[in-house]
Design an enzyme around this catalytic site. Structure first.
Site, PDB file in Angstrom:
ATOM      1  N   THR A  66      35.845  68.166  63.706  1.00 34.87           N
ATOM      2  CA  THR A  66      36.416  68.987  62.631  1.00 34.87           C
ATOM      3  C   THR A  66      35.421  69.042  61.470  1.00 34.87           C
ATOM      4  O   THR A  66      34.703  68.076  61.211  1.00 34.87           O
ATOM      5  CB  THR A  66      37.807  68.465  62.188  1.00 34.87           C
TER       6      THR A  66
ATOM      7  N   HIS B 118      43.781  66.967  61.946  1.00 37.54           N
ATOM      8  CA  HIS B 118      43.175  67.316  60.650  1.00 37.54           C
ATOM      9  C   HIS B 118      44.330  67.548  59.672  1.00 37.54           C
ATOM     10  O   HIS B 118      44.899  68.633  59.603  1.00 37.54           O
ATOM     11  CB  HIS B 118      42.327  68.579  60.827  1.00 37.54           C
TER      12      HIS B 118
ATOM     13  N   CYS C 190      41.523  66.593  52.799  1.00 34.19           N
ATOM     14  CA  CYS C 190      42.179  66.402  54.100  1.00 34.19           C
ATOM     15  C   CYS C 190      41.667  65.112  54.747  1.00 34.19           C
ATOM     16  O   CYS C 190      40.590  64.629  54.413  1.00 34.19           O
ATOM     17  CB  CYS C 190      41.883  67.557  55.044  1.00 34.19           C
TER      18      CYS C 190
END
Lengths: 159, 291
Positions: free
Chosen positions: A20, A43, A26
Site C-alpha cells: 500500500t 489500509h 492511515c
C-alpha cells in the site's frame, strides 16, 4: 496486490506481495501467518465506523473496528485459524502533520483504536513503525515475510 | 545567508513559464463573480477547442456513468458543473506544471495534481461544513492552485530532500517551508504568488497561494478562505496525497478555530467525504496525468 485507502487483502502464493502506498495518518495493519505462509494487510483510515455505518458495511477496511475483523475473517476463509490464532501483527503509519498540541490527532487515534481491537483477539504488535511526520509506503512479501517501508527522502527500512 | 541558487534565476524561470490560457483566466474571473451567467461560461469553453475536447471526454468518461454519449457542450458543462469545469480548464492550461515530476521534492509525475485535487476537495468540504462565507467553488479552485510554486522551485531543490529532512528532525529548520527559505532564499508560496501575479489571477486566489502556510498573515477579507485551504492542504497530506519528501512537514496553525467552526467529529467526516469524492474526481479528471 495493491491496496488503496480502506482496502484489505491477503496473499499466500510464492512470489506474491501485498503493498500500500503513502500512508499518512492511515495505518496498515499487517498479519503474518507462518503456518499457512499467508500475509494480509488492511489500509485503515479512521478509528470507528459509527460515523458512517453504511460505509463500515460496504468498505469495512476503512475503519479499525470493522477492518480488523474483516481481514481476520478473510484470512480464516483462506486457511488460517479463526480468531487471529497464530497471527503475528505488525503496524505502520499513523503519522501526523507538525501539530505541537495534537489538535489533528487522527493518526494517533487510529493507532489506539487498532491496538484496542487487537487486544480483543489477544493480539499485540510484534513490531511497529508508527507516528512521526512522514508518509510511509509498505510492502510485505510472501517469500520472505519481510515488511519493507519506504518514504521519499529516506532510505528504505524493515520492521 | 548563502543559498544554493541565485534567487534571480528562479525569477527568470517564472518569467519563462508559459502564460495561462485565455480561456482558463476568463473562467477563473467569470466564475468568481457570484452574478455570472451560465451562457458566458459555455461561450468560453466553445472558443477553446482543446478545452471543448477535454470537457466532452471527461463528461463521457466512466466516472459520470451517462446512458448516452453527450456531444453538446452546453449539456456537457451542465452535467459537469462549474467547479469541475474550472478544474479541467486549469488542468489543461497548466499541464506543463502539474504533470512534472517533482524531482526536488522526491515526488513522482502526477503527485502535484493528485495532492492539489485532494486539497481542493478537502477545502471545499471544509468551506461547506464550517461556513466561511466564501463559495465552495472558490475554495476548490484555491486548493487546485495553492502549491503551483512547487513546480517551479522543485527544479532548484534537487538532491536536497534528505538533508532538509535531517535538519527538520534536528530542529535546525522549523518545517519544510523554512527549509526552502534556507536553501533558496524563497519558498513555494512566494514563488507561487509571483506566478499568480504574472498570470493575473484574482486576489482571493493570490492570497491562498501566498498564505496557505501562514494563514494568519492573509488579509482580513480572505483569511477564512485561506484557513480553509490551509486545513485542506494538511488533510490532503494526512490522506496520503503528498508531493514527496515534504509531505506532513508543515505546521498546523491552530488559530483556524477562530475562523472555522469544526469539531473533531467534523474532521473525520471531512476525511471520509474527501476520500469518496477524490476517488470519483480523480477518475474523471485524469486526462492529463497518471492520477
Amino acid at each position: 496486490m495493491i491496496l488503496g485507502v480502506g482496502d484489505f487483502g491477503a496473499v499466500n502464493q510464492a512470489g506474491e506481495e501485498v503493498k500500500t502506498f503513502a500512508l499518512g495518518s492511515c495505518v496498515a495493519v499487517i498479519f503474518l501467518n507462518v503456518k499457512t505462509r499467508m500475509v494480509g494487510m488492511a489500509h485503515i483510515a479512521l478509528p470507528d465506523s459509527s460515523i458512517n455505518t453504511e460505509k463500515g458495511k460496504t468498505k469495512p477496511g476503512y475503519f479499525a473496528n470493522t477492518g480488523i475483523p474483516a481481514l481476520l475473517d478473510l484470512m480464516n476463509r483462506m486457511g488460517c485459524a479463526a480468531g487471529g490464532v497464530g497471527m503475528s501483527v505488525k503496524l505502520a503509519g499513523g503519522a501526523s502533520i507538525m501539530d505541537p498540541n495534537n489538535t489533528f490527532n487522527i493518526g494517533k487515534r487510529n493507532q489506539l483504536a487498532i491496538k484496542k481491537i487487537l487486544w480483543r483477539y489477544h493480539l499485540g504488535a510484534l513490531s511497529m513503525d508508527v507516528g512521526g511526520n512522514f508518509s510511509r509506503t509498505v510492502a510485505v512479501s510472501v517469500d520472505t515475510g519481510k515488511v519493507l517501508l519506504s518514504s521519499p527522502g529516506k532510505k528504505d527500512w524493515e520492521i | 545567508m548563502s543559498t544554493i541558487v541565485d534567487p534571480a534565476e528562479i525569477l527568470k524561470s517564472i518569467e519563462n513559464t508559459p502564460k495561462m490560457s485565455a480561456s482558463a483566466t476568463e473562467l477563473l474571473s467569470l466564475t468568481g463573480d457570484p452574478n455570472h451567467n451560465f451562457c458566458d461560461v459555455v461561450a468560453i469553453v466553445r472558443n477553446d477547442s482543446i478545452l471543448t475536447a477535454r470537457v466532452l471526454k471527461t463528461v463521457n468518461s466512466a466516472a459520470f456513468s451517462l446512458m448516452q454519449e453527450v456531444t453538446s457542450i452546453d449539456r456537457a458543462v451542465s452535467f459537469m458543473g462549474e467547479k469541475m469545469l474550472v478544474g479541467v480548464a486549469l488542468e489543461v492550461a497548466t499541464a506543463h506544471l502539474f504533470d512534472k515530476k517533482l524531482e526536488g521534492y522526491g515526488g513522482e509525475r502526477g503527485d502535484l495534481w493528485r495532492h492539489d485535487l485532494r486539497c481542493a476537495i478537502a477545502s471545499e468540504e471544509i468551506t461547506k461544513l464550517a461556513g466561511t462565507g466564501f463559495s465552495k467553488d472558490l475554495a476548490f479552485t484555491g486548493g487546485i492552485l495553492h502549491d503551483i510554486g512547487k513546480s517551479i522551485i522543485s527544479d532548484y531543490l534537487k538532491n536536497t530532500a534528505e538533508g532538509a529532512l535531517l535538519q527538520i528532525e534536528e530542529g535546525a529548520y522549523a518545517d519544510y517551508l523554512d527549509a526552502e527559505q534556507n536553501l533558496l532564499g524563497t519558498d513555494h508560496t512566494l514563488v507561487g504568488e509571483t506566478l499568480a501575479l504574472d498570470w493575473k489571477l484574482p486576489e482571493p486566489l493570490r492570497q491562498v497561494i501566498r498564505y496557505h502556510h501562514q494563514p494568519a498573515e492573509a488579509s482580513d477579507e480572505y483569511r477564512a478562505l485561506v484557513y480553509a485551504v490551509h486545513l485542506g492542504d494538511l488533510l490532503a497530506m494526512m490522506g496520503g496525497s503528498g508531493t514527496g519528501a515534504d509531505n506532513m512537514h508543515y505546521t498546523l496553525d491552530e488559530r483556524y478555530k477562530d475562523y472555522l467552526n469544526l469539531s473533531n467529529g467534523d474532521m473525520e467526516l471531512i476525511i471520509l467525504n474527501v476520500d469518496e469524492a477524490y476517488e470519483k474526481a480523480s477518475e474523471s479528471m485524469a486526462g492529463g496525468t497518471d492520477a
